[in-house]
Motif scaffolding. Sequence first.
Motif, PDB file in Angstrom:
ATOM      1  N   PHE A  93       0.850  -1.183   0.000  1.00 47.83           N
ATOM      2  CA  PHE A  93       0.000   0.000   0.000  1.00 47.83           C
ATOM      3  C   PHE A  93       0.888   1.236   0.000  1.00 47.83           C
ATOM      4  O   PHE A  93       1.867   1.298   0.745  1.00 47.83           O
ATOM      5  CB  PHE A  93      -0.922  -0.017   1.223  1.00 47.83           C
ATOM      6  CG  PHE A  93      -1.664   1.270   1.442  1.00 47.83           C
ATOM      7  CD1 PHE A  93      -2.634   1.684   0.540  1.00 47.83           C
ATOM      8  CD2 PHE A  93      -1.399   2.062   2.535  1.00 47.83           C
ATOM      9  CE1 PHE A  93      -3.319   2.857   0.732  1.00 47.83           C
ATOM     10  CE2 PHE A  93      -2.089   3.234   2.747  1.00 47.83           C
ATOM     11  CZ  PHE A  93      -3.054   3.632   1.834  1.00 47.83           C
ATOM     12  N   THR A  94       0.545   2.203  -0.847  1.00 47.68           N
ATOM     13  CA  THR A  94       1.317   3.439  -0.938  1.00 47.68           C
ATOM     14  C   THR A  94       0.620   4.532  -0.138  1.00 47.68           C
ATOM     15  O   THR A  94      -0.404   5.069  -0.594  1.00 47.68           O
ATOM     16  CB  THR A  94       1.467   3.884  -2.400  1.00 47.68           C
ATOM     17  OG1 THR A  94       1.924   2.790  -3.177  1.00 47.68           O
ATOM     18  CG2 THR A  94       2.469   5.022  -2.509  1.00 47.68           C
ATOM     19  N   PRO A  95       1.104   4.885   1.041  1.00 46.42           N
ATOM     20  CA  PRO A  95       0.409   5.908   1.844  1.00 46.42           C
ATOM     21  C   PRO A  95       0.369   7.275   1.172  1.00 46.42           C
ATOM     22  O   PRO A  95      -0.554   8.046   1.406  1.00 46.42           O
ATOM     23  CB  PRO A  95       1.224   5.948   3.142  1.00 46.42           C
ATOM     24  CG  PRO A  95       1.951   4.646   3.188  1.00 46.42           C
ATOM     25  CD  PRO A  95       2.239   4.292   1.762  1.00 46.42           C
ATOM     26  N   SER A 100      -4.886  13.177   2.249  1.00 46.57           N
ATOM     27  CA  SER A 100      -4.860  13.602   3.651  1.00 46.57           C
ATOM     28  C   SER A 100      -3.445  13.507   4.225  1.00 46.57           C
ATOM     29  O   SER A 100      -3.010  14.401   4.967  1.00 46.57           O
ATOM     30  CB  SER A 100      -5.820  12.742   4.475  1.00 46.57           C
ATOM     31  OG  SER A 100      -5.489  11.368   4.357  1.00 46.57           O
ATOM     32  N   LEU A 101      -2.716  12.441   3.884  1.00 40.87           N
ATOM     33  CA  LEU A 101      -1.352  12.296   4.383  1.00 40.87           C
ATOM     34  C   LEU A 101      -0.435  13.358   3.782  1.00 40.87           C
ATOM     35  O   LEU A 101       0.372  13.977   4.495  1.00 40.87           O
ATOM     36  CB  LEU A 101      -0.837  10.896   4.058  1.00 40.87           C
ATOM     37  CG  LEU A 101       0.615  10.624   4.477  1.00 40.87           C
ATOM     38  CD1 LEU A 101       0.745  10.607   5.994  1.00 40.87           C
ATOM     39  CD2 LEU A 101       1.109   9.313   3.891  1.00 40.87           C
ATOM     40  N   MET A 103      -1.256  16.284   2.594  1.00 39.22           N
ATOM     41  CA  MET A 103      -1.576  17.593   3.172  1.00 39.22           C
ATOM     42  C   MET A 103      -1.080  17.690   4.608  1.00 39.22           C
ATOM     43  O   MET A 103      -0.704  18.770   5.071  1.00 39.22           O
ATOM     44  CB  MET A 103      -3.089  17.822   3.120  1.00 39.22           C
ATOM     45  CG  MET A 103      -3.652  17.951   1.720  1.00 39.22           C
ATOM     46  SD  MET A 103      -2.931  19.305   0.786  1.00 39.22           S
ATOM     47  CE  MET A 103      -3.518  20.698   1.719  1.00 39.22           C
ATOM     48  N   GLY A 104      -1.063  16.564   5.315  1.00 39.59           N
ATOM     49  CA  GLY A 104      -0.510  16.565   6.668  1.00 39.59           C
ATOM     50  C   GLY A 104       0.977  16.854   6.686  1.00 39.59           C
ATOM     51  O   GLY A 104       1.503  17.386   7.672  1.00 39.59           O
ATOM     52  N   PHE A 105       1.677  16.500   5.619  1.00 38.28           N
ATOM     53  CA  PHE A 105       3.087  16.869   5.495  1.00 38.28           C
ATOM     54  C   PHE A 105       3.251  18.317   5.030  1.00 38.28           C
ATOM     55  O   PHE A 105       4.105  19.056   5.529  1.00 38.28           O
ATOM     56  CB  PHE A 105       3.800  15.948   4.488  1.00 38.28           C
ATOM     57  CG  PHE A 105       4.055  14.568   5.007  1.00 38.28           C
ATOM     58  CD1 PHE A 105       4.270  14.340   6.357  1.00 38.28           C
ATOM     59  CD2 PHE A 105       4.084  13.482   4.149  1.00 38.28           C
ATOM     60  CE1 PHE A 105       4.502  13.073   6.844  1.00 38.28           C
ATOM     61  CE2 PHE A 105       4.314  12.199   4.619  1.00 38.28           C
ATOM     62  CZ  PHE A 105       4.523  11.999   5.963  1.00 38.28           C
ATOM     63  N   ALA A 106       2.431  18.723   4.041  1.00 34.80           N
ATOM     64  CA  ALA A 106       2.650  20.003   3.368  1.00 34.80           C
ATOM     65  C   ALA A 106       2.225  21.200   4.228  1.00 34.80           C
ATOM     66  O   ALA A 106       2.966  22.183   4.324  1.00 34.80           O
ATOM     67  CB  ALA A 106       1.896  20.014   2.034  1.00 34.80           C
ATOM     68  N   VAL A 107       1.048  21.118   4.844  1.00 35.28           N
ATOM     69  CA  VAL A 107       0.513  22.289   5.545  1.00 35.28           C
ATOM     70  C   VAL A 107       1.381  22.716   6.736  1.00 35.28           C
ATOM     71  O   VAL A 107       1.740  23.895   6.847  1.00 35.28           O
ATOM     72  CB  VAL A 107      -0.946  22.028   5.985  1.00 35.28           C
ATOM     73  CG1 VAL A 107      -1.458  23.161   6.872  1.00 35.28           C
ATOM     74  CG2 VAL A 107      -1.843  21.885   4.762  1.00 35.28           C
ATOM     75  N   ALA A 156      -1.094  22.883  -3.484  1.00 33.56           N
ATOM     76  CA  ALA A 156      -0.344  22.469  -4.674  1.00 33.56           C
ATOM     77  C   ALA A 156       0.683  21.394  -4.333  1.00 33.56           C
ATOM     78  O   ALA A 156       0.887  20.454  -5.113  1.00 33.56           O
ATOM     79  CB  ALA A 156       0.346  23.683  -5.299  1.00 33.56           C
ATOM     80  N   LEU A 157       1.332  21.513  -3.174  1.00 31.95           N
ATOM     81  CA  LEU A 157       2.299  20.489  -2.760  1.00 31.95           C
ATOM     82  C   LEU A 157       1.632  19.130  -2.583  1.00 31.95           C
ATOM     83  O   LEU A 157       2.108  18.108  -3.085  1.00 31.95           O
ATOM     84  CB  LEU A 157       2.968  20.913  -1.449  1.00 31.95           C
ATOM     85  CG  LEU A 157       4.068  21.965  -1.518  1.00 31.95           C
ATOM     86  CD1 LEU A 157       4.525  22.321  -0.110  1.00 31.95           C
ATOM     87  CD2 LEU A 157       5.249  21.478  -2.331  1.00 31.95           C
ATOM     88  N   GLY A 158       0.515  19.111  -1.859  1.00 28.92           N
ATOM     89  CA  GLY A 158      -0.154  17.843  -1.594  1.00 28.92           C
ATOM     90  C   GLY A 158      -0.779  17.221  -2.825  1.00 28.92           C
ATOM     91  O   GLY A 158      -0.655  16.014  -3.065  1.00 28.92           O
TER      92      GLY A 158
END
Length: 227
Positions: A93-95, A100-101, A103-107, A156-158
Amino acid sequence: MALNFFDQFMSPTYLGIPLIALALSLPWVLFPTPSSRWLNNRLLTLQGWFINRFTQQMLLPLNLGGHKWAVLLTSMMIFLVTLKMLGLLPYTFTPTTQLSLNMGFAVPLWLATVVIGLRNQPTVALGHLLPEGTPVVLIPFLIIVETFSLLIRPLALGVRLTANLTAGHLLIQLIATAAFVLLPMMPTVAILTATVLFLLTLLEVAVAMIQAYVFVLLLTLYLQENT
């Protein structure tokens, strides 16, 4: 029952426990721990060389204030690359296909760069919202546009990570399904399709590495504007 190609992007569960937690923690276990010996084995030497080269390349556009982020950005790059490589293996599985993941890194990282800029150099940080020499009539319009451009950066990042990986995985599954269907009917065409699938997998490996690098590179550019 019709096959749903988007089932591969659903977070699998085992006994009601989401396996995304295991997928997020597994990459750290795969890397060997550096030792205190003077001479290491080839794997540790190659790992150290790659990390040093990437860190040097990443810190080139940054001033001394941005060098404090070196450990965080390098760890993020290695973590993303490992997650994407593991996601290309069968029955995995590719998280990072989950918005959501990403955006959790980017924001939080984007917000940290903005807060640092507003704290250390508020005049320069707010000056990015209005280019120099702008006519007075266009000032309110440009401020709105630049503010919207600033707020859309984490999205844009996410979305970049999610869209590129999702498209590649879908294409691989489509071509693999076609190869299996054509194998009993047209073996020659199935072999050609399998060859295309192999080349596409190599391309997806390159895309996964490039997307991880682009994610960290854009964060570096945002940090450069605010330090």
